[in-house]
Design a protein around this motif. Structure first.
Motif: not given
Length: 210
Positions: A11-20, A145-156, A171-172
């Motif tokens: 998700a981190t890679l995907m968001v950064l790549a899209a923003v760039a 108001g964050a434009d993109l929020v990313l997080f794990s689907g497992d863990k918590l 953005w999505i």
């Protein structure tokens, strides 16, 4: 809107790549606090992921203190986004200072920049009653108001391994059209398991007993 990939590192890679990719600047830099340059398991280092994504890292502040003015001074004509990262697997204590996601959003939007919030392990509700403190929640980040929020689907979240990206539809939509989306996407079994998990979270009392 929302999209799901195979883990939060993806998700981190995907968001950064899209923003760039969307940024008009020739060198799309993303401003991040020096104290949030995380490394997690499997040699995942944010600076390395930033390089692979096509975005450039712009460090601001110090390891223990980053102020809103540090972010503001870090913005230039090449800035593509501001990013805040929850350091899920470590804690800096003592003489510290950090910027809230709400204040960062206010700055970013005043400058016409998207704000990314990586909340790490991922929580849909306040977990203090379970002894977990200072864990940001996805609803709070969206409300701020964050434009993109990313997080794990497992863990918590206690669902299947997945990386969840939620945010503004423009953005999505950009993420879904990006060439990386196909190799990083999840299959229908993961989506079905994630749907069942999220249905439980619609009732916080029920989710707390699972």
């Amino acid at each position: 809107s929302a999209v799901v990939v195979n883990n939060n590192a993806a998700a981190t890679l995907m968001v950064l790549a899209a923003v760039a990719a969307v940024a008009a600047a020739p060198c799309a830099n993303v401003v991040v606090s020096r104290g949030e340059l995380i490394e997690i398991g499997g040699s995942f280092r944010l600076p390395d992921i930033m390089t692979v994504s096509g975005a450039a890292l712009r460090e601001v502040g110090t390891t223990n203190k980053t102020r809103l003015g540090d972010y503001e001074r870090g913005i230039d004509d090449d800035t593509a986004a501001l990013m805040k990262i929850h350091p899920s697997n470590y804690r800096i204590e003592g003489f510290t200072q950090s910027v809230s996601i709400r204040d960062l959003v206010e700055l970013g939007h005043a400058k016409g920049l998207p704000v990314i919030h990586d909340i790490g392990s991922g929580a849909m509700m306040d977990l203090e009653s379970f002894g977990l403190y200072d864990e940001p929640t996805a609803p709070d980040s969206v409300s701020a108001g964050a434009d993109l929020v990313l997080f794990s689907g497992d863990k918590l979240l206690s669902g299947p391994q997945a990386g969840i990206i939620i945010g503004r539809r423009r953005w999505i939509d950009s993420i879904e059209r990006h060439p990386l989306m196909r190799p990083l996407r999840v299959d229908k079994l993961i989506l079905a398991a994630l749907e069942a998990t999220l249905r439980l979270h619609r009732d916080p009392d029920l989710a707390g007993h699972q």
